[in-house]
Design a protein around this motif. Structure first.
Motif, mmCIF file in Angstrom:
data_model
loop_
_atom_site.group_PDB
_atom_site.id
_atom_site.type_symbol
_atom_site.label_atom_id
_atom_site.label_comp_id
_atom_site.label_asym_id
_atom_site.label_seq_id
_atom_site.Cartn_x
_atom_site.Cartn_y
_atom_site.Cartn_z
ATOM 1 N N MET A 1 -73.140 -8.947 -1.032
ATOM 2 C CA MET A 1 -73.203 -9.792 -2.200
ATOM 3 C C MET A 1 -71.824 -9.918 -2.854
ATOM 4 O O MET A 1 -71.434 -10.990 -3.261
ATOM 5 C CB MET A 1 -74.222 -9.202 -3.176
ATOM 6 N N LYS A 2 -71.085 -8.814 -2.934
ATOM 7 C CA LYS A 2 -69.748 -8.850 -3.545
ATOM 8 C C LYS A 2 -68.801 -9.730 -2.734
ATOM 9 O O LYS A 2 -67.969 -10.429 -3.299
ATOM 10 C CB LYS A 2 -69.198 -7.438 -3.668
ATOM 11 N N ALA A 3 -68.916 -9.681 -1.426
ATOM 12 C CA ALA A 3 -68.052 -10.503 -0.576
ATOM 13 C C ALA A 3 -68.280 -11.981 -0.877
ATOM 14 O O ALA A 3 -67.326 -12.766 -0.910
ATOM 15 C CB ALA A 3 -68.317 -10.207 0.896
ATOM 16 N N ASN A 4 -69.517 -12.362 -1.089
ATOM 17 C CA ASN A 4 -69.827 -13.751 -1.431
ATOM 18 C C ASN A 4 -69.225 -14.129 -2.777
ATOM 19 O O ASN A 4 -68.732 -15.240 -2.956
ATOM 20 C CB ASN A 4 -71.332 -13.990 -1.465
ATOM 21 N N GLU A 5 -69.245 -13.236 -3.739
ATOM 22 C CA GLU A 5 -68.670 -13.494 -5.054
ATOM 23 C C GLU A 5 -67.169 -13.740 -4.936
ATOM 24 O O GLU A 5 -66.633 -14.656 -5.562
ATOM 25 C CB GLU A 5 -68.929 -12.319 -6.006
ATOM 26 N N VAL A 6 -66.503 -12.921 -4.130
ATOM 27 C CA VAL A 6 -65.060 -13.087 -3.931
ATOM 28 C C VAL A 6 -64.787 -14.434 -3.276
ATOM 29 O O VAL A 6 -63.888 -15.163 -3.691
ATOM 30 C CB VAL A 6 -64.486 -11.925 -3.081
ATOM 31 N N THR A 7 -65.557 -14.788 -2.269
ATOM 32 C CA THR A 7 -65.373 -16.058 -1.576
ATOM 33 C C THR A 7 -65.564 -17.223 -2.529
ATOM 34 O O THR A 7 -64.778 -18.171 -2.530
ATOM 35 C CB THR A 7 -66.351 -16.173 -0.391
ATOM 36 N N PHE A 8 -66.604 -17.166 -3.348
ATOM 37 C CA PHE A 8 -66.839 -18.244 -4.302
ATOM 38 C C PHE A 8 -65.707 -18.343 -5.324
ATOM 39 O O PHE A 8 -65.307 -19.431 -5.711
ATOM 40 C CB PHE A 8 -68.180 -18.069 -5.028
ATOM 41 N N LYS A 9 -65.172 -17.217 -5.745
ATOM 42 C CA LYS A 9 -64.060 -17.236 -6.695
ATOM 43 C C LYS A 9 -62.822 -17.855 -6.055
ATOM 44 O O LYS A 9 -62.093 -18.607 -6.699
ATOM 45 C CB LYS A 9 -63.760 -15.828 -7.209
ATOM 46 N N GLU A 10 -62.589 -17.542 -4.785
ATOM 47 C CA GLU A 10 -61.451 -18.122 -4.070
ATOM 48 C C GLU A 10 -61.626 -19.630 -3.928
ATOM 49 O O GLU A 10 -60.679 -20.400 -4.131
ATOM 50 C CB GLU A 10 -61.300 -17.476 -2.698
ATOM 51 N N ILE A 11 -62.826 -20.052 -3.590
ATOM 52 C CA ILE A 11 -63.109 -21.484 -3.443
ATOM 53 C C ILE A 11 -62.948 -22.184 -4.792
ATOM 54 O O ILE A 11 -62.374 -23.265 -4.874
ATOM 55 C CB ILE A 11 -64.524 -21.707 -2.871
ATOM 56 N N GLU A 12 -63.442 -21.555 -5.843
ATOM 57 C CA GLU A 12 -63.329 -22.124 -7.173
ATOM 58 C C GLU A 12 -61.855 -22.299 -7.570
ATOM 59 O O GLU A 12 -61.460 -23.324 -8.123
ATOM 60 C CB GLU A 12 -64.039 -21.205 -8.171
#
Length: 55
Positions: A1-12
């Motif tokens: 779940m944390k990995a997805n949060e990091v990915t979304f923050k990078e995309i954002e």
């Protein structure tokens, strides 16, 4: 779940950077748009050379 949060923050972050770059290009195009099409009384003059340059 944390990995997805990091990915979304990078995309954002990337999207925000893209928005800034796009805003600069839109502003530049808006500044030139008056020169691309000139309306003079009943006549419309299109600067095809300038339009082609910005394609």
């Amino acid at each position: 779940m944390k990995a997805n949060e990091v990915t979304f923050k990078e995309i954002e972050k990337l999207l925000k950077e893209m928005d800034k770059a796009l805003a600069k290009h839109e502003a530049a195009l808006d500044n030139l748009s008056g020169e691309m099409v000139i309306e003079d009384n009943d006549e419309v003059i299109v600067n095809k050379k300038l339009i082609k340059q910005h394609e």
